[in-house]
Motif scaffolding. Sequence first.
Motif, PDB file in Angstrom:
ATOM      1  N   LEU A 115      -2.574  56.922  52.526  1.00  0.00           N
ATOM      2  CA  LEU A 115      -2.808  56.643  51.115  1.00  0.00           C
ATOM      3  C   LEU A 115      -3.336  55.227  50.944  1.00  0.00           C
ATOM      4  CD1 LEU A 115       0.588  58.063  49.793  1.00  0.00           C
ATOM      5  CD2 LEU A 115      -1.650  59.201  49.644  1.00  0.00           C
ATOM      6  N   LYS A 116      -4.164  55.058  49.915  1.00  0.00           N
ATOM      7  CA  LYS A 116      -4.670  53.735  49.553  1.00  0.00           C
ATOM      8  C   LYS A 116      -4.513  53.552  48.052  1.00  0.00           C
ATOM      9  CE  LYS A 116      -8.906  50.940  49.326  1.00  0.00           C
ATOM     10  NZ  LYS A 116     -10.371  50.933  49.556  1.00  0.00           N
ATOM     11  N   ALA A 117      -3.988  52.396  47.651  1.00  0.00           N
ATOM     12  CA  ALA A 117      -3.767  52.154  46.228  1.00  0.00           C
ATOM     13  C   ALA A 117      -4.021  50.694  45.907  1.00  0.00           C
ATOM     14  CB  ALA A 117      -2.333  52.532  45.846  1.00  0.00           C
ATOM     15  N   LYS A 118      -4.279  50.412  44.648  1.00  0.00           N
ATOM     16  CA  LYS A 118      -4.385  49.048  44.127  1.00  0.00           C
ATOM     17  C   LYS A 118      -3.157  48.792  43.260  1.00  0.00           C
ATOM     18  CE  LYS A 118      -8.651  48.001  45.547  1.00  0.00           C
ATOM     19  NZ  LYS A 118      -9.013  46.819  46.344  1.00  0.00           N
ATOM     20  N   LEU A 119      -2.472  47.702  43.527  1.00  0.00           N
ATOM     21  CA  LEU A 119      -1.273  47.381  42.765  1.00  0.00           C
ATOM     22  C   LEU A 119      -1.122  45.871  42.691  1.00  0.00           C
ATOM     23  CD1 LEU A 119       1.253  48.441  41.337  1.00  0.00           C
ATOM     24  CD2 LEU A 119       2.404  48.523  43.549  1.00  0.00           C
ATOM     25  N   ASP A 120      -0.988  45.342  41.485  1.00  0.00           N
ATOM     26  CA  ASP A 120      -0.884  43.897  41.267  1.00  0.00           C
ATOM     27  C   ASP A 120      -2.107  43.240  41.907  1.00  0.00           C
ATOM     28  OD1 ASP A 120       0.011  41.332  40.655  1.00  0.00           O
ATOM     29  OD2 ASP A 120       2.049  41.692  41.318  1.00  0.00           O
ATOM     30  N   ARG A 121      -1.905  42.270  42.791  1.00  0.00           N
ATOM     31  CA  ARG A 121      -3.027  41.568  43.420  1.00  0.00           C
ATOM     32  C   ARG A 121      -3.421  42.161  44.767  1.00  0.00           C
ATOM     33  NH1 ARG A 121      -0.256  36.629  46.526  1.00  0.00           N
ATOM     34  NH2 ARG A 121      -2.395  35.918  46.700  1.00  0.00           N
TER      35      ARG A 121
END
Length: 438
Positions: A137-143
Amino acid sequence: MQAIILAIGDELVLGQTVDTNSAWLSEQLSRLGVMTRYHQTVADDSAAIAAAITWACHEAELVIVSGGLGPTDDDLTRHGLAEAMGQTLVLHEPSVAAIEAFFARRAKPMPQANRIQAMCPVGCEVIPNSAGTAPGLKAKLDRATVYVTPGVPREMVVMWQRSIAPEVAAAAEQGSSRGVILATKVNTFGQGESAVGEMLGQLMRRDRNPKVGTTVSGGVVSVRVRSEFPTAGEAHEQLDDTVRQVEATLGSCVYGRDDETLQAAMVALLRERGLTIATAESCTGGLVGAMLTEVPGSSAVYRGGWVTYTNEMKVSQLGLDAAMIATHGAVSQPVARAMAQAALEKSGADLALGITGIAGPDGGSEGKPVGLVWVALAWRKGVNARRSEAGVDALRLDLSGDRQTIRDRAAKCALQMTRYFLIDAEWDDLLWGRREKG
């Protein structure tokens, strides 16, 4: 760019399994100029995983999570990521098809339990797994950018190499990269960590670049050298220069770099000299022979050996004098010398080791305590330029620790003693050794 690595699993937290993934990932990241700030191990608990991911995404630009993507009830990493993102899990149909195809290639139906591996948080990208069933899985979270991989090392490595590393390399190049980070180890045996540190002196200043530090494992003191510079050329040049200084300063106790073992260094030296060796072992139970034969190509230098654990075997197999053993005891300099000499004569080798000692936990006495080991080396004429005649010599070792440690340390001392003999270094430099008359 800085990274935080999270390893998920009760077996890791409880110490039942060693986390090798984090160390491997850190090494790969350093090659891309990414410094790892933390390793954290997290239990199979979705709330704990969510909290760890949330914290890590606040602290670093890159977060890599390994483990917890399996098909069982305790595989909760995807749930923890969804909680950290404030999202729900949804079924990713292409992943279902990929998992079904994985089982079909093996002529087996997909268990329904494996469908959970195709669940991913809303907003995540799915990373294909060409080596197993669980997609990443790949995600964007905060910085941060978060990558989640399976915990199975083989699957993690393939996913990193094919899908993750290229993206991280590109991000490091475009972002706030720390430049190039190169690292190596210089391996030593025979001196304590404090002595090595004292010899290195100013090379270990913490404000120095490349940085120099030490670690100890199994009696081996490794000097770690890390070079961080804007360009690869400068990083390589400075690393090589510091490594040369370290090796020149430490001298004969240095036997190799990075993953090279003492036995591999010994086999290489014997092959270079065109020499062969044999062994006669008692307390080490064949450990020296086993260590030598771990090395590919060792058949060119190792003739074989004897494990003569009892006095009767020393007499019947090596031809030792029973009266000598009765007079001096099995753990003595005369017996070690006789074992080495007998192994030399019977094997036809150029050199031979004789090892006898008390590994414990029982069997020691006031005069001969647990940890007392005698190691002898016999050699033929012409093997050593400085000692032109044939001969045999022995060293007393006073070792501490449990049975396994004493046996391991004795075997390594025997290898290093042989290496020292061949390069004309002094046995007295061994931390645990001392000479006695007799």
